[in-house]
Structures are given as structure tokens and as C-alpha cells.
Motif scaffolding. Sequence first.
Motif, mmCIF file in Angstrom:
data_model
loop_
_atom_site.group_PDB
_atom_site.id
_atom_site.type_symbol
_atom_site.label_atom_id
_atom_site.label_comp_id
_atom_site.label_asym_id
_atom_site.label_seq_id
_atom_site.Cartn_x
_atom_site.Cartn_y
_atom_site.Cartn_z
ATOM 1 N N THR A 23 7.775 -37.749 10.621
ATOM 2 C CA THR A 23 8.362 -39.432 10.155
ATOM 3 C C THR A 23 8.236 -39.757 8.284
ATOM 4 O O THR A 23 9.381 -40.668 8.430
ATOM 5 C CB THR A 23 6.815 -40.236 10.030
ATOM 6 O OG1 THR A 23 5.915 -40.460 11.145
ATOM 7 C CG2 THR A 23 6.883 -42.035 9.379
ATOM 8 N N LYS A 24 7.768 -38.596 8.043
ATOM 9 C CA LYS A 24 7.841 -38.816 6.415
ATOM 10 C C LYS A 24 9.634 -37.919 6.094
ATOM 11 O O LYS A 24 10.346 -38.981 5.435
ATOM 12 C CB LYS A 24 7.084 -37.459 5.526
ATOM 13 C CG LYS A 24 7.525 -37.371 3.984
ATOM 14 C CD LYS A 24 6.326 -36.147 3.461
ATOM 15 C CE LYS A 24 6.969 -35.783 2.234
ATOM 16 N NZ LYS A 24 6.146 -35.095 1.566
ATOM 17 N N ASN A 35 10.732 -49.832 3.341
ATOM 18 C CA ASN A 35 9.201 -50.064 3.355
ATOM 19 C C ASN A 35 8.993 -49.044 4.288
ATOM 20 O O ASN A 35 9.242 -49.237 5.803
ATOM 21 C CB ASN A 35 9.078 -51.711 3.100
ATOM 22 C CG ASN A 35 7.520 -51.755 3.571
ATOM 23 O OD1 ASN A 35 6.696 -51.638 4.942
ATOM 24 N ND2 ASN A 35 6.805 -52.167 2.465
ATOM 25 N N PHE A 36 7.819 -48.507 4.458
ATOM 26 C CA PHE A 36 7.395 -47.841 4.826
ATOM 27 C C PHE A 36 7.102 -48.581 6.496
ATOM 28 O O PHE A 36 7.633 -48.088 8.068
ATOM 29 C CB PHE A 36 6.505 -47.255 5.303
ATOM 30 C CG PHE A 36 5.252 -46.148 5.828
ATOM 31 C CD1 PHE A 36 5.716 -45.027 5.837
ATOM 32 C CD2 PHE A 36 4.126 -46.886 6.675
ATOM 33 C CE1 PHE A 36 5.029 -44.289 7.711
ATOM 34 C CE2 PHE A 36 3.835 -46.445 7.860
ATOM 35 C CZ PHE A 36 4.065 -44.642 8.026
ATOM 36 N N SER A 37 6.072 -50.077 6.592
ATOM 37 C CA SER A 37 5.834 -50.665 7.985
ATOM 38 C C SER A 37 7.164 -51.087 8.676
ATOM 39 O O SER A 37 7.528 -50.980 10.066
ATOM 40 C CB SER A 37 5.580 -51.598 7.455
ATOM 41 O OG SER A 37 5.814 -52.594 6.521
ATOM 42 N N THR A 38 8.464 -51.390 7.970
ATOM 43 C CA THR A 38 9.341 -51.713 8.414
ATOM 44 C C THR A 38 10.305 -50.279 8.765
ATOM 45 O O THR A 38 11.108 -51.036 10.695
ATOM 46 C CB THR A 38 10.895 -51.689 7.556
ATOM 47 O OG1 THR A 38 9.588 -52.955 6.737
ATOM 48 C CG2 THR A 38 12.029 -52.364 8.103
ATOM 49 N N LEU A 40 8.557 -48.105 10.566
ATOM 50 C CA LEU A 40 7.784 -47.258 12.083
ATOM 51 C C LEU A 40 8.269 -48.284 13.203
ATOM 52 O O LEU A 40 7.624 -47.871 14.126
ATOM 53 C CB LEU A 40 6.664 -47.566 11.301
ATOM 54 C CG LEU A 40 5.101 -46.669 12.247
ATOM 55 C CD1 LEU A 40 5.735 -45.291 12.222
ATOM 56 C CD2 LEU A 40 3.741 -46.635 11.887
ATOM 57 N N ARG A 41 8.351 -49.830 12.403
ATOM 58 C CA ARG A 41 9.063 -50.534 13.872
ATOM 59 C C ARG A 41 9.933 -50.071 14.129
ATOM 60 O O ARG A 41 10.102 -50.098 15.052
ATOM 61 C CB ARG A 41 8.882 -52.315 12.787
ATOM 62 C CG ARG A 41 8.495 -52.937 14.014
ATOM 63 C CD ARG A 41 8.491 -54.513 13.217
ATOM 64 N NE ARG A 41 8.528 -54.551 11.940
ATOM 65 C CZ ARG A 41 8.887 -55.286 10.400
ATOM 66 N NH1 ARG A 41 7.204 -54.557 10.566
ATOM 67 N NH2 ARG A 41 9.807 -54.988 10.075
ATOM 68 N N ARG A 42 11.212 -50.021 13.343
ATOM 69 C CA ARG A 42 12.054 -49.646 13.997
ATOM 70 C C ARG A 42 12.434 -48.004 15.476
ATOM 71 O O ARG A 42 12.811 -48.931 16.164
ATOM 72 C CB ARG A 42 12.704 -49.120 12.433
ATOM 73 C CG ARG A 42 14.543 -49.165 13.432
ATOM 74 C CD ARG A 42 15.040 -49.921 14.199
ATOM 75 N NE ARG A 42 16.429 -50.367 14.643
ATOM 76 C CZ ARG A 42 16.831 -50.924 15.311
ATOM 77 N NH1 ARG A 42 16.074 -52.075 15.790
ATOM 78 N NH2 ARG A 42 18.253 -51.011 16.145
ATOM 79 N N ARG A 44 9.425 -47.629 16.650
ATOM 80 C CA ARG A 44 8.551 -47.826 17.913
ATOM 81 C C ARG A 44 9.666 -48.505 19.042
ATOM 82 O O ARG A 44 9.906 -48.161 20.244
ATOM 83 C CB ARG A 44 7.231 -49.091 17.878
ATOM 84 C CG ARG A 44 6.219 -47.862 17.077
ATOM 85 C CD ARG A 44 5.425 -48.815 16.426
ATOM 86 N NE ARG A 44 3.602 -48.064 16.118
ATOM 87 C CZ ARG A 44 3.392 -48.694 14.853
ATOM 88 N NH1 ARG A 44 2.592 -49.819 14.425
ATOM 89 N NH2 ARG A 44 1.679 -47.889 14.556
ATOM 90 N N GLU A 62 0.363 -37.123 10.287
ATOM 91 C CA GLU A 62 1.599 -37.431 10.407
ATOM 92 C C GLU A 62 2.481 -37.515 12.248
ATOM 93 O O GLU A 62 2.071 -36.343 12.016
ATOM 94 C CB GLU A 62 2.083 -37.050 9.244
ATOM 95 C CG GLU A 62 4.159 -37.426 9.019
ATOM 96 C CD GLU A 62 4.563 -36.937 7.973
ATOM 97 O OE1 GLU A 62 5.878 -37.015 7.256
ATOM 98 O OE2 GLU A 62 4.222 -35.740 7.383
#
Length: 278
Positions: A23-24, A35-38, A40-42, A44, A62
Amino acid sequence: MIKLTKRDQELLSGLAQYGMFSTKTIIEMYFNGINFSTVLRRLRKLEAENFIRRVGKLETNEFLWGVTSKGGELVGQEFFKTHWSKSMLEHDHKLVGLRLLLENLDLSKSWIPEHQIRSSIYKKYSLRDAKDKLIPDGLMEASVKNYSESLAIELELNLKNKARYKKMIYAYQGKDNLHAVWFIVSSRSILNCLKDYWNKCRSNYSKVRVYFSLLEDIQTLGANAKMIGLETTYIIKNYFDLPAQVSAQSVSTPITNLKILNVGLSPSIHAQMSEVQI
């Protein structure tokens, strides 16, 4: 159904080419500053549409991501990794990082990954014969004294069976069109053992060179890391033909800001791939 963006397609192509990213690494290479959450959402969403998949976790928890058959075929990649061994995840992740470092040093001109070599072998040989073939972690093309040369890359994080190494060494020494075998190792003790094995199995008739480097040195020193041969030690920047800005890099300057280079597979390294198979 989501609409794939240009960045999505670049990510799919990168995953198909390299086999996996953490992910990194994905954030650094494709979503820098987002943003990290953005991110990760993509990821997913791409996973839900079966373009990518989570292939496991690192010891740091990770996620590691790979491309699916649907994703690889979409971006037109002929070879892509579809199977991941849990016991090899750390190794494969570090191998990808090593490859990116060598490419960003402009050292690696082209690279055939292990999964592509393995796929070619299993198409060429029967299942029983293919299992006996010894496959390098990567086959790299680099410029040495203005000549394009092929090097087999072996990343060794743990010492394996001595008999396996002896078989590997004897086989590599018979490959006249291979410039060198480059062992990148995790510790000085592994380096010394492999160097000792090669010395004991050394053939006076083989033209294949062998070098050993510490992974940590390459990660921190870059082009200033050492390549230790059986008789002579070189500095990477003095052995390979590198751009002036890389050769002038400070010893204390780490290699950062990794990015995928559009490194193609040249006809010469394609032709040699079948010859390196053991």
C-alpha cells in the motif's frame, strides 16, 4: 461498475509488470499527496470489481496488492503474477523494492521477473521437467563498459541447502552468454557462505562472474554500495555505465522517490532468457 481512470490503468500495468506492491509503494508511486483513507477506498473499489486483489500482509500488517487476470488482461500484459506463496511474500516484496532501486539508478535497462521466466519454462517443458529448472529471481540487462550485458539477480534473505547452491553454481558457470550472477544478501554471514561455496565449486573454464552485495548497503548507499567479487571489489557506480548525476551521488544520500520507469524488454535479453534457464 466503476470507470477506470488513467491512474487506475497505470496501477494495473505496474502491478502486472512487477508482481506486487505494498500500500505504501502504491501511494508513493501513484497517489502521492493524497489522503491514505482516500487511496484505500479506491483500492477497495478496484478490488470489489476484481481488477486487483490483496495477496497478503507484511510483518508490519501492511497489505500487499496484486493484479487479477481481469486486470492484467485489461492493460494488455502477456505475463503477470497470479500466484503468491505466503512464505515468500517478504522476499518478493523486497525484490520489487530492489528492482525499483536499480531502475531508478538507471542501472537496470530492462528486467525479466521470476514469474515471467517461470511462465515461459512451464510452457516449454513438461511439468516434471519444469520443476527441475532453477530460475533466477530476475534477469537484468545493464551497460558495462559500453556493452549490453545480462546479469542473473539472486536475492538471498535466508541461507538455503548447500546442495541446492552447488547445483545452482555449477549450472550458472555453464552459461557462456551470461555476464554475471549478482547475489544480493541480507547479512554478512550469508555473503561469506555463498562466496565460500562459489570458490569451492569454481571452474577455471567459466567466464561467468559472480558478485555479492548487502541489501542494506544498496538501499542506503545506492550507487556507492560495494560489489564484492571472488578476487576484486568494485563500487557499483564504477562497475556499470551510469549517468553522471548518479555517479556523483553522495555516499550518505539514500535513494528515495521511487517511480516506475518505462523499461521495456530488449530483444537481446528476450533472446537470452531461455539460455539462462537451468
